[in-house]
Design a protein around this motif. Structure first.
Motif, PDB file in Angstrom:
ATOM      1  N   ALA A 401     -36.127  19.137  14.933  1.00  0.00           N
ATOM      2  CA  ALA A 401     -36.754  20.366  14.412  1.00  0.00           C
ATOM      3  C   ALA A 401     -35.772  21.515  14.487  1.00  0.00           C
ATOM      4  O   ALA A 401     -35.988  22.520  15.180  1.00  0.00           O
ATOM      5  N   GLY A 402     -34.658  21.381  13.755  1.00  0.00           N
ATOM      6  CA  GLY A 402     -33.630  22.415  13.773  1.00  0.00           C
ATOM      7  C   GLY A 402     -34.001  23.637  12.980  1.00  0.00           C
ATOM      8  O   GLY A 402     -33.543  24.733  13.254  1.00  0.00           O
ATOM      9  N   GLY A 403     -34.839  23.475  12.005  1.00  0.00           N
ATOM     10  CA  GLY A 403     -35.253  24.576  11.150  1.00  0.00           C
ATOM     11  C   GLY A 403     -36.022  24.046   9.959  1.00  0.00           C
ATOM     12  O   GLY A 403     -36.036  22.842   9.695  1.00  0.00           O
ATOM     13  N   ARG A 404     -36.652  24.941   9.275  1.00  0.00           N
ATOM     14  CA  ARG A 404     -37.520  24.546   8.175  1.00  0.00           C
ATOM     15  C   ARG A 404     -36.751  23.858   7.047  1.00  0.00           C
ATOM     16  O   ARG A 404     -37.209  22.875   6.461  1.00  0.00           O
ATOM     17  N   ALA A 405     -35.553  24.369   6.751  1.00  0.00           N
ATOM     18  CA  ALA A 405     -34.770  23.791   5.657  1.00  0.00           C
ATOM     19  C   ALA A 405     -34.373  22.356   5.946  1.00  0.00           C
ATOM     20  O   ALA A 405     -34.348  21.509   5.049  1.00  0.00           O
ATOM     21  N   VAL A 406     -34.039  22.070   7.211  1.00  0.00           N
ATOM     22  CA  VAL A 406     -33.675  20.704   7.598  1.00  0.00           C
ATOM     23  C   VAL A 406     -34.826  19.753   7.317  1.00  0.00           C
ATOM     24  O   VAL A 406     -34.658  18.684   6.715  1.00  0.00           O
ATOM     25  N   LEU A 407     -36.032  20.137   7.735  1.00  0.00           N
ATOM     26  CA  LEU A 407     -37.201  19.275   7.565  1.00  0.00           C
ATOM     27  C   LEU A 407     -37.565  19.126   6.093  1.00  0.00           C
ATOM     28  O   LEU A 407     -37.903  18.030   5.642  1.00  0.00           O
ATOM     29  N   ASP A 408     -37.497  20.214   5.338  1.00  0.00           N
ATOM     30  CA  ASP A 408     -37.819  20.142   3.905  1.00  0.00           C
ATOM     31  C   ASP A 408     -36.866  19.202   3.177  1.00  0.00           C
ATOM     32  O   ASP A 408     -37.279  18.403   2.328  1.00  0.00           O
ATOM     33  N   THR A 409     -35.584  19.297   3.513  1.00  0.00           N
ATOM     34  CA  THR A 409     -34.577  18.473   2.834  1.00  0.00           C
ATOM     35  C   THR A 409     -34.774  16.996   3.129  1.00  0.00           C
ATOM     36  O   THR A 409     -34.728  16.149   2.220  1.00  0.00           O
ATOM     37  N   ILE A 410     -35.018  16.654   4.388  1.00  0.00           N
ATOM     38  CA  ILE A 410     -35.183  15.243   4.747  1.00  0.00           C
ATOM     39  C   ILE A 410     -36.491  14.704   4.179  1.00  0.00           C
ATOM     40  O   ILE A 410     -36.553  13.550   3.716  1.00  0.00           O
ATOM     41  N   GLU A 411     -37.550  15.508   4.201  1.00  0.00           N
ATOM     42  CA  GLU A 411     -38.813  15.060   3.611  1.00  0.00           C
ATOM     43  C   GLU A 411     -38.630  14.694   2.146  1.00  0.00           C
ATOM     44  O   GLU A 411     -39.135  13.665   1.671  1.00  0.00           O
ATOM     45  N   LYS A 412     -37.863  15.501   1.422  1.00  0.00           N
ATOM     46  CA  LYS A 412     -37.631  15.245   0.000  1.00  0.00           C
ATOM     47  C   LYS A 412     -36.717  14.036  -0.207  1.00  0.00           C
ATOM     48  O   LYS A 412     -37.023  13.141  -1.009  1.00  0.00           O
ATOM     49  N   ASN A 413     -35.609  13.990   0.524  1.00  0.00           N
ATOM     50  CA  ASN A 413     -34.623  12.925   0.305  1.00  0.00           C
ATOM     51  C   ASN A 413     -35.136  11.551   0.696  1.00  0.00           C
ATOM     52  O   ASN A 413     -34.769  10.544   0.072  1.00  0.00           O
ATOM     53  N   LEU A 414     -35.981  11.482   1.734  1.00  0.00           N
ATOM     54  CA  LEU A 414     -36.496  10.189   2.181  1.00  0.00           C
ATOM     55  C   LEU A 414     -37.897   9.912   1.630  1.00  0.00           C
ATOM     56  O   LEU A 414     -38.492   8.886   1.988  1.00  0.00           O
ATOM     57  N   ALA A 415     -38.403  10.801   0.787  1.00  0.00           N
ATOM     58  CA  ALA A 415     -39.725  10.632   0.159  1.00  0.00           C
ATOM     59  C   ALA A 415     -40.810  10.392   1.209  1.00  0.00           C
ATOM     60  O   ALA A 415     -41.643   9.494   1.072  1.00  0.00           O
ATOM     61  N   LEU A 416     -40.799  11.210   2.261  1.00  0.00           N
ATOM     62  CA  LEU A 416     -41.786  11.081   3.326  1.00  0.00           C
ATOM     63  C   LEU A 416     -43.042  11.883   2.981  1.00  0.00           C
ATOM     64  O   LEU A 416     -43.008  12.798   2.154  1.00  0.00           O
ATOM     65  N   THR A 417     -44.130  11.549   3.625  1.00  0.00           N
ATOM     66  CA  THR A 417     -45.391  12.244   3.399  1.00  0.00           C
ATOM     67  C   THR A 417     -45.583  13.334   4.451  1.00  0.00           C
ATOM     68  O   THR A 417     -44.870  13.391   5.463  1.00  0.00           O
ATOM     69  N   GLY A 418     -46.575  14.188   4.232  1.00  0.00           N
ATOM     70  CA  GLY A 418     -46.894  15.215   5.208  1.00  0.00           C
ATOM     71  C   GLY A 418     -47.275  14.637   6.549  1.00  0.00           C
ATOM     72  O   GLY A 418     -46.988  15.217   7.597  1.00  0.00           O
ATOM     73  N   TRP A 419     -47.921  13.454   6.531  1.00  0.00           N
ATOM     74  CA  TRP A 419     -48.308  12.795   7.778  1.00  0.00           C
ATOM     75  C   TRP A 419     -47.085  12.388   8.582  1.00  0.00           C
ATOM     76  O   TRP A 419     -47.048  12.551   9.803  1.00  0.00           O
ATOM     77  N   HIS A 420     -46.066  11.860   7.897  1.00  0.00           N
ATOM     78  CA  HIS A 420     -44.841  11.454   8.586  1.00  0.00           C
ATOM     79  C   HIS A 420     -44.095  12.666   9.148  1.00  0.00           C
ATOM     80  O   HIS A 420     -43.466  12.581  10.207  1.00  0.00           O
ATOM     81  N   MET A 421     -44.153  13.807   8.445  1.00  0.00           N
ATOM     82  CA  MET A 421     -43.425  14.996   8.864  1.00  0.00           C
ATOM     83  C   MET A 421     -44.194  15.826   9.888  1.00  0.00           C
ATOM     84  O   MET A 421     -43.625  16.743  10.490  1.00  0.00           O
TER      85      MET A 421
END
Length: 511
Positions: A401-421
């Motif tokens: 949880a380094g920052g919001r941008a880190v999480l947004d980028t990985i969620e998009k690149n790995l096609a994760l769901t809100g539940w996973h994040m």
């Protein structure tokens, strides 16, 4: 209904059915490939069974006579097999088990709201009006909530950062987490054979590991290691180091402590690239107890399956994207480069390229290989690179949880769901960026929600200065009952989560 309206409805329905149909087809493909071996062996097994049913007494007698005639050869082959099996058992890596872990939860006197943060910043008198407004903007868009924690030195009026206060913060965090994990596991401090501590920015003498040895009166032959300057990914480096040490030290426990120190690393200048870390980093830490004792498997929570470390420090842009230095006025701070997200993305791609073959099912590896061959061998530029579906390999994702941008980028690149994040986003909201320990607050969240079941796999991903991307893969050895752990940092408030965090444009992120 008009023709145009009917056509629109039909198109929308088709669009909604398409993804579901593709998902079902992919799931069917995944099951077919995963069970291909059974499908191939089924006819062979049937043929063997049919042949065995036709064996007569005469056939058995002939086989016994043949074995008696070649008895020395049979004994020799059995001996060779026994030797090879013994060598394999001796040389194979010892399993590493995670008995339990504990995350430090500061007291109410350490709570910092956005209003408290801004009040302390204004009282300091070190920041310009423009930079005070900049910090307020960062706070509003950071994804942090109103219940994170600061050490007393930063919350005092006026703030009093000094070595004594920094030691006090380190002792509170380290000893609080260690006390928790020892109470959970019942392990005696004198039974610990390995201690690995990581704290990037605070490295006093005697070291943090020596502070632990002194406080808990550990035995004289304990192997201690103190990792400094390795950034937010150092927690997984510590896990990897402990794993390697447990391959050498027999029947031993390894204590890993991951933390960061805020007191002496609060930035009092006006360089905006350095001010971001003030807004994101918060007080916290975790202690993890590992074991290589075979008898501990029954009571351990997880088994460590893989660790993968990626280092891009040879590239100058990556090396300098998170850099501690003095600003123009001589004030020390950690500067975050605008290249940070691009560098993190490159490090992540390298890391998952190594990790993928170790964890992905064969069905995903075949699709990835097919797209690679189509582009590289046959020159089909129109074929997009296939991004493997890591949801096929893991049930839980713990992303630093380094920052919001880190999480947004990985969620998009790995096609994760809100539940996973959810564990990562809620950790950022509730605790802020606690550096290398954030991964453990995230795993604790999944446990507190009752999501961890026996056989589940958890992927921890962390980024850090240098620049590094590190991964660890854990397998749950038992189902984790939330009610059984009253020392979980989320235990008394998990019913309040998840909370809705408004989506806004991200200004910056820290790793």
């Amino acid at each position: 209904m008009s023709g145009a309206a009917q056509e629109t409805t039909t198109t929308a329905a088709a669009g909604s059915v398409g993804p579901h149909r593709r998902a079902r087809m992919k799931l069917l493909y995944h099951h077919a490939v995963s069970n291909a071996l059974y499908l191939v062996l089924a006819p062979v097994a049937a043929a063997v069974a049919l042949r065995a049913s036709r064996v007569t007494a005469a056939d058995l007698a002939a086989a016994r006579e043949h074995l008696a005639a070649n008895l020395p050869l049979a004994v020799a082959l059995l001996g060779v097999a026994a030797v090879l099996a013994t060598v394999y058992l001796i040389r194979r890596p010892r399993p590493v088990y995670l008995l339990d872990f504990a995350c430090y939860k500061p007291g109410g006197e350490h709570v910092v709201t956005r209003e408290t943060f801004m009040a302390q910043s204004m009282k300091a008198g070190a920041f310009t009006d423009d930079n005070l407004a900049f910090q307020r903007k960062i706070l509003e868009r950071s994804g942090l909530g109103q219940g994170t924690y600061f050490p007393a030195a930063v919350l005092n009026s006026p703030p009093n950062p000094c070595m004594a206060e920094a030691r006090r913060e380190a002792e509170q965090v380290m000893f609080g987490a260690i006390d928790g994990v020892l109470a959970k596991t019942g392990v005696r401090a004198r039974d610990i054979g390995v201690v690995v501590v990581n704290c990037s920015l605070f490295n006093p003498t005697p070291s943090l590991s020596a502070m632990i040895v002194n406080h808990y009166k550990l035995r004289g032959n304990v192997a201690t290691y103190n990792l400094g300057g390795m950034g937010c990914s150092a927690g997984l480096i510590s896990i990897d180091l402990a794993k390697q040490l447990l391959q050498v030290h027999r029947n031993s426990y390894a204590l890993v402590v991951s933390m960061e120190n805020i007191t002496l690393n609060w930035y009092w200048g006006n360089n905006r690239s350095m001010l971001v870390s003030n807004c994101l980093f918060r007080m916290g830490g975790a202690a993890i107890l590992l074991s290589n004792r075979g008898g501990d498997r029954r009571r351990a929570k997880y088994q460590l399956l893989h660790t993968v470390r990626t280092h891009h420090g040879a590239d100058d842009r990556a090396y300098r994207c998170v850099f501690q230095e003095e600003d123009d006025s001589g004030t020390v701070g950690v500067a975050l480069s605008k290249d940070l997200m691009a560098v993190a993305g490159e490090a992540l791609r390298t890391n998952i390229t190594t990790l993928g073959p170790l964890v992905l099912p064969m069905s995903e590896q075949i699709l990835f290989l097919a797209s690679l061959v189509a582009r590289k061998v046959f020159g089909l530029a129109g074929v997009k690179p296939y991004i493997p579906d890591f949801k096929m390999a893991f049930e839980h994702f713990c992303i630093h949880a380094g920052g919001r941008a880190v999480l947004d980028t990985i969620e998009k690149n790995l096609a994760l769901t809100g539940w996973h994040m959810e564990p990562s986003r809620m950790t950022l909201y509730r605790w802020g960026n606690t550096s290398s320990s954030s991964l453990w607050y995230e795993l604790a969240y999944a446990e507190a929600k009752g999501r961890v079941r026996r056989g589940h796999r958890a992927w921890q991903i962390a980024f850090g200065s240098g620049f590094k991307c590190n991964s660890a893969v854990w397998k749950a050895l038992r189902t984790i009952a939330p009610a059984a752990d009253d020392r979980n940092p989320w235990a008394d408030e998990i019913h309040n989560f998840p909370v809705e965090v408004p989506k806004v444009e991200t200004v910056a992120a820290s790793s």
